[in-house]
Scaffold this motif. Structure first.
Motif, PDB file in Angstrom:
ATOM      1  N   VAL A   1      -5.253   4.557   0.086  1.00 25.56           N
ATOM      2  CA  VAL A   1      -5.326   4.398   1.541  1.00 25.56           C
ATOM      3  C   VAL A   1      -6.517   3.520   1.903  1.00 25.56           C
ATOM      4  O   VAL A   1      -6.412   2.588   2.722  1.00 25.56           O
ATOM      5  N   ALA A   2      -7.676   3.810   1.306  1.00 26.96           N
ATOM      6  CA  ALA A   2      -8.881   3.013   1.581  1.00 26.96           C
ATOM      7  C   ALA A   2      -8.686   1.559   1.172  1.00 26.96           C
ATOM      8  O   ALA A   2      -9.082   0.632   1.894  1.00 26.96           O
TER       9      ALA A   2
ATOM     10  N   GLY B   1       0.816  -1.203   0.000  1.00 25.27           N
ATOM     11  CA  GLY B   1       0.000   0.000   0.000  1.00 25.27           C
ATOM     12  C   GLY B   1       0.852   1.256   0.000  1.00 25.27           C
ATOM     13  O   GLY B   1       0.587   2.210  -0.739  1.00 25.27           O
ATOM     14  N   ALA B   2       1.906   1.272   0.834  1.00 22.04           N
ATOM     15  CA  ALA B   2       2.785   2.440   0.917  1.00 22.04           C
ATOM     16  C   ALA B   2       3.513   2.685  -0.405  1.00 22.04           C
ATOM     17  O   ALA B   2       3.602   3.825  -0.877  1.00 22.04           O
ATOM     18  N   LEU B   3       4.031   1.624  -1.013  1.00 21.53           N
ATOM     19  CA  LEU B   3       4.739   1.768  -2.287  1.00 21.53           C
ATOM     20  C   LEU B   3       3.794   2.216  -3.397  1.00 21.53           C
ATOM     21  O   LEU B   3       4.176   3.014  -4.274  1.00 21.53           O
ATOM     22  N   SER B   4       2.561   1.746  -3.370  1.00 21.46           N
ATOM     23  CA  SER B   4       1.575   2.168  -4.367  1.00 21.46           C
ATOM     24  C   SER B   4       1.257   3.652  -4.216  1.00 21.46           C
ATOM     25  O   SER B   4       1.087   4.373  -5.202  1.00 21.46           O
ATOM     26  N   ILE B   5       1.172   4.125  -2.972  1.00 20.22           N
ATOM     27  CA  ILE B   5       0.904   5.546  -2.729  1.00 20.22           C
ATOM     28  C   ILE B   5       2.062   6.409  -3.244  1.00 20.22           C
ATOM     29  O   ILE B   5       1.847   7.470  -3.850  1.00 20.22           O
ATOM     30  N   ILE B   6       3.295   5.949  -3.049  1.00 19.28           N
ATOM     31  CA  ILE B   6       4.451   6.686  -3.575  1.00 19.28           C
ATOM     32  C   ILE B   6       4.370   6.763  -5.098  1.00 19.28           C
ATOM     33  O   ILE B   6       4.590   7.818  -5.711  1.00 19.28           O
TER      34      ILE B   6
ATOM     35  N   ALA C   1       1.653   6.596  -6.842  1.00 22.69           N
ATOM     36  CA  ALA C   1       0.519   7.458  -7.172  1.00 22.69           C
ATOM     37  C   ALA C   1       0.907   8.932  -7.102  1.00 22.69           C
ATOM     38  O   ALA C   1       0.430   9.745  -7.901  1.00 22.69           O
ATOM     39  N   LEU C   2       1.771   9.296  -6.153  1.00 22.52           N
ATOM     40  CA  LEU C   2       2.235  10.682  -6.057  1.00 22.52           C
ATOM     41  C   LEU C   2       3.035  11.077  -7.302  1.00 22.52           C
ATOM     42  O   LEU C   2       2.902  12.195  -7.813  1.00 22.52           O
ATOM     43  N   CYS C   3       3.856  10.149  -7.801  1.00 22.39           N
ATOM     44  CA  CYS C   3       4.606  10.413  -9.035  1.00 22.39           C
ATOM     45  C   CYS C   3       3.658  10.561 -10.215  1.00 22.39           C
ATOM     46  O   CYS C   3       3.803  11.490 -11.035  1.00 22.39           O
ATOM     47  N   TYR C   4       2.681   9.680 -10.316  1.00 22.59           N
ATOM     48  CA  TYR C   4       1.711   9.768 -11.407  1.00 22.59           C
ATOM     49  C   TYR C   4       0.859  11.026 -11.288  1.00 22.59           C
ATOM     50  O   TYR C   4       0.440  11.601 -12.299  1.00 22.59           O
ATOM     51  N   ALA C   5       0.598  11.466 -10.055  1.00 26.30           N
ATOM     52  CA  ALA C   5      -0.219  12.666  -9.865  1.00 26.30           C
ATOM     53  C   ALA C   5       0.469  13.885 -10.474  1.00 26.30           C
ATOM     54  O   ALA C   5      -0.186  14.748 -11.080  1.00 26.30           O
TER      55      ALA C   5
ATOM     56  N   LEU D   1       9.052  15.731  -1.347  1.00 28.75           N
ATOM     57  CA  LEU D   1      10.360  15.124  -1.067  1.00 28.75           C
ATOM     58  C   LEU D   1      11.102  14.727  -2.341  1.00 28.75           C
ATOM     59  O   LEU D   1      11.851  13.747  -2.355  1.00 28.75           O
ATOM     60  N   TYR D   2      10.873  15.477  -3.418  1.00 28.29           N
ATOM     61  CA  TYR D   2      11.613  15.222  -4.660  1.00 28.29           C
ATOM     62  C   TYR D   2      13.101  15.481  -4.417  1.00 28.29           C
ATOM     63  O   TYR D   2      13.459  16.464  -3.763  1.00 28.29           O
ATOM     64  N   PRO D   3      14.022  14.650  -4.873  1.00 36.76           N
ATOM     65  CA  PRO D   3      13.824  13.476  -5.731  1.00 36.76           C
ATOM     66  C   PRO D   3      13.732  12.155  -4.978  1.00 36.76           C
ATOM     67  O   PRO D   3      13.794  11.088  -5.597  1.00 36.76           O
ATOM     68  N   VAL D   4      13.581  12.199  -3.638  1.00 30.91           N
ATOM     69  CA  VAL D   4      13.648  10.963  -2.851  1.00 30.91           C
ATOM     70  C   VAL D   4      12.520  10.001  -3.219  1.00 30.91           C
ATOM     71  O   VAL D   4      12.757   8.812  -3.504  1.00 30.91           O
ATOM     72  N   LEU D   5      11.264  10.482  -3.206  1.00 27.11           N
ATOM     73  CA  LEU D   5      10.142   9.579  -3.488  1.00 27.11           C
ATOM     74  C   LEU D   5      10.161   9.048  -4.918  1.00 27.11           C
ATOM     75  O   LEU D   5       9.947   7.839  -5.128  1.00 27.11           O
TER      76      LEU D   5
END
Length: 452
Positions: free
Chosen positions: A241-242, A63-68, A70-74, A397-401
């Motif tokens: 998250v859900a 879930g955490a990796l998917s959210i990371i 998703a932030l890049c895709y956003a 947190l670019y470029p970390v995430l």
């Protein structure tokens, strides 16, 4: 070029219209991700996990990796809100040829593999209801592909309302498992402990992230979402998250009733849980719910996949026979048949394996993670190449995430090759065929594809 300001309320008849609300995008994302995978992959994940803690931690990490991701895709979706999604980002970063290779992969591996693995889920659960022998799952999977191909060849319409209700039915089925396992499990149920030993972390994450997969499909509707630049980052993150909470609860329910060893022993893990809690009627009910969910997801994937096949036919004049639209039925009939044949071939490959579903996953995973990695790198390329372009949302947190997203994708690409079998080899070989086609065929660049 006409530089006049577009008046409010006037829609471009060619471009997609902004008709979707944020909650519609949220429902689409939930509906795409929460498919039939959660009823099948937990068995494989339990079998590769040495302890219950490792298995549950893997679901949280997924879930955490998917959210990371998703932030890049956003950031990409809000910066380039065209309807092409991954195709648009790859084309801008690397040019048309690699973008067309992605289109080939989507046609021949990613979508086709998804159809096959969903139909194998149908086969596994149908075999619980009526066993046809050692090849039951493959026979039912092939029958599902043939029927769905025929239905789409004739021509079908799927309204948003119908799809919405089917998504609700899928989620209700998941919640039934949670309630049954955590609240109604009888006291005499004896969960089976796992065998212990080492955990295959790479393989576990391949299956976990497969089950979370599909959230990136939401970017394909960015151009149709009202105020997408504001809402799409929230939609992607909140939906994941859900889903992470829901998946964790489902696996806790599986563990409470079946135990790690029991989960690993049963392919139809949801039906087994319901059978132990409510008896044979519960198992039959759950099998029916899972079959309906898998058929719904497979049919939706078949519809979108056929359009991808059709698009490749238009882009490569030599393959123009699959790029024809049948006006009478309102469907790309040649593309639908081509896709069905490819999916049947994959089912045939899985029929001779110990687990056809697992072969379908192996076939899809390496190619899927390769292009995920390329999209992650594209974020860096486009920031450097177009530094002055407005970016309504920037990855925190670019470029970390983004680096973590790329590293995860690279590791999953490695794992999907190192820990899997012949299915992965076939998938890579099919992608290589696409690479050879790029050397032989010249893609036709249409006027509307030229990006500003």
């Amino acid at each position: 070029m006409d530089t006049r300001e577009r008046r409010p309320g006037r829609a471009d008849p060619v471009s997609p219209r902004t008709t979707l609300r944020a909650r519609d995008a949220f429902a689409i994302t939930i509906g795409v991700v929460v498919g039939a995978g959660i009823f099948r992959t937990p068995s494989l994940i339990a079998g590769a996990s040495g302890t219950e803690f490792v298995m549950l931690a893997a679901w949280l990490a997924g879930g955490a990796l998917s959210i990371i991701g998703a932030l890049c895709y956003a950031e990409l979706a809000t910066t380039y809100p065209q309807a092409g999604g991954d195709y648009t980002y790859l084309r801008r970063a690397y040019g048309p040829r690699l973008a067309f290779l992605f289109a080939w992969a989507r046609v021949s591996v990613i979508q086709t593999g998804s159809i096959a693995l969903l139909c194998f889920i149908v086969g596994d659960y149908m075999a619980q209801l009526y066993d046809l022998g050692p090849w039951s799952a493959s026979l039912y999977a092939a029958a599902a592909i043939i029927v769905l191909t025929a239905v789409n060849w004739i021509g079908t319409r799927h309204g948003a309302t119908v799809q919405g209700w089917l998504t609700v039915a899928e989620i209700v089925g998941v919640l039934v498992i949670v309630v049954a396992g955590l609240l109604f499990a009888p006291g005499d149920v004896a969960p089976v402990p796992g065998a212990g030993g080492d955990s295959a972390i790479g393989l576990i994450l391949v299956f976990v992230l497969l089950t979370y997969g599909g959230w990136n499909e939401a970017v394909y509707v960015t151009s149709e979402v009202r105020d997408a630049r504001t809402w799409m980052p929230r939609v992607l993150v909140l939906s994941l998250v859900a889903i992470a909470v829901l998946y964790l609860l489902v696996n806790l329910a599986y563990l409470r009733v079946l135990g790690l060893g029991g989960m690993a022993e049963h392919n139809a893990v949801a039906a087994e849980l319901m059978g132990r809690v409510f008896g044979a009627p519960g198992a039959v009910l759950m099998s029916a719910i899972v079959i309906a969910a898998a058929l719904t997801s497979a049919n939706a994937t078949m519809i979108t996949g056929a359009r991808s096949v059709y698009a490749v036919g238009r882009d490569f004049p030599t393959l123009g026979f699959i790029g024809r639209w049948d006006a009478r039925s309102g469907t790309p009939r040649a593309a639908i048949v081509t896709q069905g044949v490819l999916a049947l071939a994959l089912v045939g490959l899985g029929a001779f394996a110990r687990d056809g579903f697992e072969v379908a996953v192996e076939y899809t995973a390496p190619v899927f993670w390769l292009f995920f990695l390329l999209v992650g790198i594209a974020l860096f390329v486009l920031r450097r190449r177009e530094p002055d372009r407005p970016r309504p949302f920037r990855v925190p947190l670019y470029p970390v995430l983004p680096l973590l997203f790329c590293a995860t994708s690279a590791y999953l690409l490695y794992s999907s090759l190192a820990y899997t079998g012949r299915g992965a080899v076939v998938g890579v070989a099919v992608l290589a065929v696409g690479g050879l086609l790029l050397l032989l065929l010249r893609p036709a660049i249409r006027t509307e594809e030229i990006l500003p």
